[in-house]
Scaffold this motif. Sequence first.
Motif, PDB file in Angstrom:
ATOM      1  N   LYS A  23      77.869  80.734   5.812  1.00  0.00           N
ATOM      2  CA  LYS A  23      79.331  80.809   5.896  1.00  0.00           C
ATOM      3  C   LYS A  23      79.796  80.638   7.341  1.00  0.00           C
ATOM      4  O   LYS A  23      80.752  79.899   7.622  1.00  0.00           O
ATOM      5  CB  LYS A  23      79.805  82.148   5.340  1.00  0.00           C
ATOM      6  CG  LYS A  23      81.302  82.250   5.168  1.00  0.00           C
ATOM      7  CD  LYS A  23      81.677  83.547   4.460  1.00  0.00           C
ATOM      8  CE  LYS A  23      83.179  83.637   4.237  1.00  0.00           C
ATOM      9  NZ  LYS A  23      83.557  84.891   3.550  1.00  0.00           N
ATOM     10  N   TYR A  24      79.116  81.314   8.257  1.00  0.00           N
ATOM     11  CA  TYR A  24      79.451  81.212   9.683  1.00  0.00           C
ATOM     12  C   TYR A  24      79.258  79.785  10.193  1.00  0.00           C
ATOM     13  O   TYR A  24      80.143  79.216  10.835  1.00  0.00           O
ATOM     14  CB  TYR A  24      78.573  82.182  10.468  1.00  0.00           C
ATOM     15  CG  TYR A  24      78.383  81.828  11.922  1.00  0.00           C
ATOM     16  CD1 TYR A  24      79.417  81.961  12.846  1.00  0.00           C
ATOM     17  CD2 TYR A  24      77.150  81.341  12.374  1.00  0.00           C
ATOM     18  CE1 TYR A  24      79.244  81.624  14.175  1.00  0.00           C
ATOM     19  CE2 TYR A  24      76.970  81.001  13.699  1.00  0.00           C
ATOM     20  CZ  TYR A  24      78.013  81.142  14.597  1.00  0.00           C
ATOM     21  OH  TYR A  24      77.833  80.795  15.912  1.00  0.00           O
ATOM     22  N   THR A  26      79.014  76.897   8.501  1.00  0.00           N
ATOM     23  CA  THR A  26      79.885  75.917   7.844  1.00  0.00           C
ATOM     24  C   THR A  26      81.297  75.972   8.413  1.00  0.00           C
ATOM     25  O   THR A  26      81.892  74.938   8.729  1.00  0.00           O
ATOM     26  CB  THR A  26      79.915  76.181   6.325  1.00  0.00           C
ATOM     27  OG1 THR A  26      78.585  76.065   5.805  1.00  0.00           O
ATOM     28  CG2 THR A  26      80.822  75.173   5.632  1.00  0.00           C
ATOM     29  N   TYR A  27      81.833  77.192   8.541  1.00  0.00           N
ATOM     30  CA  TYR A  27      83.185  77.322   9.075  1.00  0.00           C
ATOM     31  C   TYR A  27      83.249  76.823  10.517  1.00  0.00           C
ATOM     32  O   TYR A  27      84.182  76.101  10.896  1.00  0.00           O
ATOM     33  CB  TYR A  27      83.623  78.785   9.016  1.00  0.00           C
ATOM     34  CG  TYR A  27      85.049  79.001   9.480  1.00  0.00           C
ATOM     35  CD1 TYR A  27      86.104  78.887   8.579  1.00  0.00           C
ATOM     36  CD2 TYR A  27      85.338  79.284  10.807  1.00  0.00           C
ATOM     37  CE1 TYR A  27      87.411  79.062   8.991  1.00  0.00           C
ATOM     38  CE2 TYR A  27      86.644  79.458  11.236  1.00  0.00           C
ATOM     39  CZ  TYR A  27      87.677  79.344  10.325  1.00  0.00           C
ATOM     40  OH  TYR A  27      88.968  79.498  10.758  1.00  0.00           O
ATOM     41  N   LYS A  28      82.257  77.180  11.304  1.00  0.00           N
ATOM     42  CA  LYS A  28      82.239  76.789  12.715  1.00  0.00           C
ATOM     43  C   LYS A  28      82.245  75.276  12.877  1.00  0.00           C
ATOM     44  O   LYS A  28      82.932  74.728  13.748  1.00  0.00           O
ATOM     45  CB  LYS A  28      81.002  77.391  13.389  1.00  0.00           C
ATOM     46  CG  LYS A  28      80.856  77.002  14.851  1.00  0.00           C
ATOM     47  CD  LYS A  28      79.576  77.574  15.426  1.00  0.00           C
ATOM     48  CE  LYS A  28      79.393  77.129  16.869  1.00  0.00           C
ATOM     49  NZ  LYS A  28      78.108  77.623  17.426  1.00  0.00           N
ATOM     50  N   THR A  30      83.084  72.890  10.475  1.00  0.00           N
ATOM     51  CA  THR A  30      84.037  72.098   9.686  1.00  0.00           C
ATOM     52  C   THR A  30      85.499  72.452   9.943  1.00  0.00           C
ATOM     53  O   THR A  30      86.381  71.640   9.673  1.00  0.00           O
ATOM     54  CB  THR A  30      83.754  72.272   8.179  1.00  0.00           C
ATOM     55  OG1 THR A  30      83.895  73.655   7.816  1.00  0.00           O
ATOM     56  CG2 THR A  30      82.339  71.804   7.854  1.00  0.00           C
ATOM     57  N   GLN A  31      85.761  73.651  10.445  1.00  0.00           N
ATOM     58  CA  GLN A  31      87.141  74.093  10.613  1.00  0.00           C
ATOM     59  C   GLN A  31      87.633  74.044  12.053  1.00  0.00           C
ATOM     60  O   GLN A  31      88.771  74.446  12.322  1.00  0.00           O
ATOM     61  CB  GLN A  31      87.289  75.522  10.076  1.00  0.00           C
ATOM     62  CG  GLN A  31      86.937  75.675   8.609  1.00  0.00           C
ATOM     63  CD  GLN A  31      87.781  74.792   7.715  1.00  0.00           C
ATOM     64  OE1 GLN A  31      89.002  74.717   7.883  1.00  0.00           O
ATOM     65  NE2 GLN A  31      87.152  74.105   6.784  1.00  0.00           N
ATOM     66  N   LYS A  32      86.795  73.556  12.951  1.00  0.00           N
ATOM     67  CA  LYS A  32      87.205  73.515  14.346  1.00  0.00           C
ATOM     68  C   LYS A  32      88.349  72.522  14.533  1.00  0.00           C
ATOM     69  O   LYS A  32      88.261  71.373  14.086  1.00  0.00           O
ATOM     70  CB  LYS A  32      86.027  73.102  15.229  1.00  0.00           C
ATOM     71  CG  LYS A  32      86.371  73.093  16.710  1.00  0.00           C
ATOM     72  CD  LYS A  32      85.159  72.697  17.534  1.00  0.00           C
ATOM     73  CE  LYS A  32      85.510  72.692  19.027  1.00  0.00           C
ATOM     74  NZ  LYS A  32      84.347  72.302  19.857  1.00  0.00           N
ATOM     75  N   TYR A 163      90.934  80.045  14.839  1.00  0.00           N
ATOM     76  CA  TYR A 163      89.599  79.520  14.532  1.00  0.00           C
ATOM     77  C   TYR A 163      88.516  80.294  15.294  1.00  0.00           C
ATOM     78  O   TYR A 163      87.509  80.716  14.720  1.00  0.00           O
ATOM     79  CB  TYR A 163      89.538  78.037  14.885  1.00  0.00           C
ATOM     80  CG  TYR A 163      88.142  77.494  15.049  1.00  0.00           C
ATOM     81  CD1 TYR A 163      87.368  77.164  13.946  1.00  0.00           C
ATOM     82  CD2 TYR A 163      87.592  77.313  16.324  1.00  0.00           C
ATOM     83  CE1 TYR A 163      86.073  76.678  14.094  1.00  0.00           C
ATOM     84  CE2 TYR A 163      86.303  76.824  16.476  1.00  0.00           C
ATOM     85  CZ  TYR A 163      85.552  76.501  15.368  1.00  0.00           C
ATOM     86  OH  TYR A 163      84.269  76.017  15.526  1.00  0.00           O
ATOM     87  N   GLU A 166      88.003  83.796  13.937  1.00  0.00           N
ATOM     88  CA  GLU A 166      87.290  83.771  12.662  1.00  0.00           C
ATOM     89  C   GLU A 166      85.807  83.472  12.865  1.00  0.00           C
ATOM     90  O   GLU A 166      84.946  84.064  12.204  1.00  0.00           O
ATOM     91  CB  GLU A 166      87.917  82.723  11.731  1.00  0.00           C
ATOM     92  CG  GLU A 166      87.302  82.664  10.342  1.00  0.00           C
ATOM     93  CD  GLU A 166      87.523  83.936   9.540  1.00  0.00           C
ATOM     94  OE1 GLU A 166      86.834  84.107   8.517  1.00  0.00           O
ATOM     95  OE2 GLU A 166      88.380  84.754   9.933  1.00  0.00           O
ATOM     96  N   VAL A 167      85.519  82.568  13.802  1.00  0.00           N
ATOM     97  CA  VAL A 167      84.115  82.264  14.121  1.00  0.00           C
ATOM     98  C   VAL A 167      83.418  83.518  14.648  1.00  0.00           C
ATOM     99  O   VAL A 167      82.298  83.848  14.247  1.00  0.00           O
ATOM    100  CB  VAL A 167      84.018  81.114  15.151  1.00  0.00           C
ATOM    101  CG1 VAL A 167      82.603  81.012  15.719  1.00  0.00           C
ATOM    102  CG2 VAL A 167      84.405  79.800  14.504  1.00  0.00           C
ATOM    103  N   LEU A 170      82.838  85.969  11.741  1.00  0.00           N
ATOM    104  CA  LEU A 170      81.734  85.546  10.870  1.00  0.00           C
ATOM    105  C   LEU A 170      80.389  85.696  11.571  1.00  0.00           C
ATOM    106  O   LEU A 170      79.383  86.060  10.943  1.00  0.00           O
ATOM    107  CB  LEU A 170      81.945  84.100  10.425  1.00  0.00           C
ATOM    108  CG  LEU A 170      83.125  83.863   9.481  1.00  0.00           C
ATOM    109  CD1 LEU A 170      83.327  82.381   9.222  1.00  0.00           C
ATOM    110  CD2 LEU A 170      82.897  84.590   8.152  1.00  0.00           C
TER     111      LEU A 170
END
Length: 341
Positions: A23-24, A26-28, A30-32, A163, A166-167, A170
């Motif tokens: 989860k950490y 993927t978010y790091k 793809t969501q940057k 962002y 949240e990173v 996570l």
Amino acid sequence: MSYTYNLKKKYNESQKVKDAFEKYNTYKNTQKPKDYAFSDSDLLSQTQDKYFNADDFSYDVSKDPAYIQYKQLYQSNGKKAMEDFMGNASFLTGGYGNSYALTAGMNSYNEYMDKLNNVIPELYSAAYSRYESELDRLENKLGYLANKDKNEYGKYLDEYNIYSNEVDSLRDLYLSEYENDINIQDSEWEAAYKLAMAEQDKAMSDAELAYKYYASEQNKANSDAELAYKYYTANLDKEMFDKDLEYKKQSDATDNFYRFFDLLHDASKNSQSWAEFNEKNRETLREDEIYVILGKQGEYDALAALDMNYNSDEMVRNKALAMGIEKSYIDAYFEAKKSKK
């Protein structure tokens, strides 16, 4: 026997840790937010170029459209005035031109040209005002674009902070799950280690106990052998007794009186044998040893052994009955003992 336990520590990642890292990560990735880019960066660049690279003010009146219009107007009006003045002068002189008329016409024309020169300062001032106004316009435009850039960058920073937070959250969750995983596995490993050590200690204790039991059995076997040897000579007497008894039973089975007399005689003889044996060895026999004597050598040997252990005839009788010796043999033994006294 040796006991070996493979208890080397090895970390096995749990599913919770795997999920937290996935989860950490993927978010790091793809969501940057994309790198910041001002929406009017081209216009800003062009405006900055015009403003900062603007030429110094210069004025060429000959290229001023207003001056050209003024010049055309004044030249036309001056020419017309000159022609009118010269025409009137020629009419007055009968149609012939003269130098006066020409000079007067030129003067009239030059007056208009002087008027043209008088507007040049105004045209210069107007041109300079237009130059400054353009610079002001570019400066205002730069201010607007800079403010717009600032606002857009502020929004970008807000998004990037969300962002980034949240990173971090996570990542902290992943590290927390990982640390918890390590603590749990360390605790389980320690418990397994203690259990293994306890099992090893028990195995060693069991082995030691088995050895002691083996040694005890060996000692008992040696003791039994020694006991058998000690009573070997007594056993020879018992065999002689059994043979005499069997002979007498076969020769006169119906004569109970003589049979009882023989039993008393043999019991006395056997008792004497045991008395001599114990006088020689001076040992008190255990009850289990007396049972061995009873099984191997017979009732009289057992009674003699009991008699050596206990001072009370009543105790000897009770022990003999408890061991299953017939009452008739017990009575015969004590009759023989009494007659000996």
